[in-house]
Design a protein around this motif. Structure first.
Motif, PDB file in Angstrom:
ATOM      1  N   ASN A 193       0.947   4.240  -4.119  1.00  0.00           N
ATOM      2  CA  ASN A 193       0.115   3.701  -3.052  1.00  0.00           C
ATOM      3  C   ASN A 193       0.969   3.324  -1.834  1.00  0.00           C
ATOM      4  O   ASN A 193       2.195   3.493  -1.852  1.00  0.00           O
ATOM      5  N   ALA A 194       0.324   2.800  -0.805  1.00  0.00           N
ATOM      6  CA  ALA A 194       1.014   2.498   0.454  1.00  0.00           C
ATOM      7  C   ALA A 194       2.141   1.481   0.257  1.00  0.00           C
ATOM      8  O   ALA A 194       3.215   1.619   0.860  1.00  0.00           O
ATOM      9  N   ARG A 195       1.926   0.475  -0.583  1.00  0.00           N
ATOM     10  CA  ARG A 195       2.976  -0.527  -0.805  1.00  0.00           C
ATOM     11  C   ARG A 195       4.205   0.100  -1.452  1.00  0.00           C
ATOM     12  O   ARG A 195       5.335  -0.108  -1.002  1.00  0.00           O
ATOM     13  N   LEU A 196       3.996   0.904  -2.502  1.00  0.00           N
ATOM     14  CA  LEU A 196       5.112   1.573  -3.164  1.00  0.00           C
ATOM     15  C   LEU A 196       5.816   2.523  -2.198  1.00  0.00           C
ATOM     16  O   LEU A 196       7.046   2.526  -2.116  1.00  0.00           O
ATOM     17  N   VAL A 197       5.057   3.318  -1.480  1.00  0.00           N
ATOM     18  CA  VAL A 197       5.655   4.266  -0.536  1.00  0.00           C
ATOM     19  C   VAL A 197       6.463   3.513   0.530  1.00  0.00           C
ATOM     20  O   VAL A 197       7.530   3.967   0.944  1.00  0.00           O
ATOM     21  N   GLY A 198       6.004   2.346   0.938  1.00  0.00           N
ATOM     22  CA  GLY A 198       6.768   1.524   1.882  1.00  0.00           C
ATOM     23  C   GLY A 198       8.118   1.115   1.320  1.00  0.00           C
ATOM     24  O   GLY A 198       9.142   1.167   2.012  1.00  0.00           O
ATOM     25  N   TRP A 199       8.136   0.699   0.045  1.00  0.00           N
ATOM     26  CA  TRP A 199       9.416   0.354  -0.587  1.00  0.00           C
ATOM     27  C   TRP A 199      10.326   1.568  -0.683  1.00  0.00           C
ATOM     28  O   TRP A 199      11.525   1.482  -0.442  1.00  0.00           O
ATOM     29  N   LEU A 200       9.752   2.727  -1.040  1.00  0.00           N
ATOM     30  CA  LEU A 200      10.562   3.941  -1.163  1.00  0.00           C
ATOM     31  C   LEU A 200      11.101   4.369   0.197  1.00  0.00           C
ATOM     32  O   LEU A 200      12.239   4.829   0.305  1.00  0.00           O
ATOM     33  N   ARG A 201      10.293   4.204   1.256  1.00  0.00           N
ATOM     34  CA  ARG A 201      10.761   4.512   2.616  1.00  0.00           C
ATOM     35  C   ARG A 201      11.921   3.582   2.997  1.00  0.00           C
ATOM     36  O   ARG A 201      12.918   4.008   3.571  1.00  0.00           O
ATOM     37  N   ALA A 202      11.800   2.308   2.644  1.00  0.00           N
ATOM     38  CA  ALA A 202      12.881   1.354   2.917  1.00  0.00           C
ATOM     39  C   ALA A 202      14.153   1.759   2.165  1.00  0.00           C
ATOM     40  O   ALA A 202      15.259   1.676   2.716  1.00  0.00           O
ATOM     41  N   SER A 203      14.012   2.227   0.941  1.00  0.00           N
ATOM     42  CA  SER A 203      15.156   2.702   0.169  1.00  0.00           C
ATOM     43  C   SER A 203      15.776   3.935   0.815  1.00  0.00           C
ATOM     44  O   SER A 203      16.997   4.067   0.909  1.00  0.00           O
ATOM     45  N   TYR A 204      14.918   4.847   1.282  1.00  0.00           N
ATOM     46  CA  TYR A 204      15.385   6.047   1.985  1.00  0.00           C
ATOM     47  C   TYR A 204      16.196   5.658   3.219  1.00  0.00           C
ATOM     48  O   TYR A 204      17.295   6.170   3.438  1.00  0.00           O
TER      49      TYR A 204
END
Length: 120
Positions: free
Chosen positions: A103-114
């Protein structure tokens, strides 16, 4: 001399439920929108890499476990475990059981990791 076996991401999805394959597809679609992402399978894990690995994907028969790094600790569901990887990085662990878990929250964390690993 070290010898390794070239493995492909699809090999990790063999004998997994259709649900797991759908989770993986949704996850892959989300992270490839970040920019230059390489999919790098190893013997037991599929790594998503920019300058360095920003998500480790571990497909199981009925779910997918992922690990990613952030610069601070986040203790929110669905994160079920964290540990300090080094002075400036915290590893986070999430179990994905349904495609809607991407979801958007998880994708946000993954984007931050990227972003974090791309700056390294």
């Amino acid at each position: 001399m070290i010898c390794c076996v070239q493995r492909y991401a699809n090999t990790h999805l063999e004998n997994k439920s259709p649900n797991v394959r759908n989770i993986y597809k949704k996850l892959l679609k989300a992270v490839t929108k970040f920019g230059d992402v390489t999919v790098s399978p190893t013997k037991s894990t599929i790594m998503f890499v920019s300058n360095s690995t920003f998500v480790a994907v571990k497909p199981k028969r009925n779910w997918i476990d992922i690990e990613f790094l952030l610069d601070e600790e986040v203790n929110e569901f669905p994160i079920h475990k964290t540990f300090r990887a080094n002075k400036s990085r915290v590893a986070h662990f999430v179990r994905l059981e349904r495609p809607k878990d991407v979801n958007a929250r998880l994708v946000g964390w993954l984007r931050a990791s990227y972003i974090l690993t791309s700056e390294a």
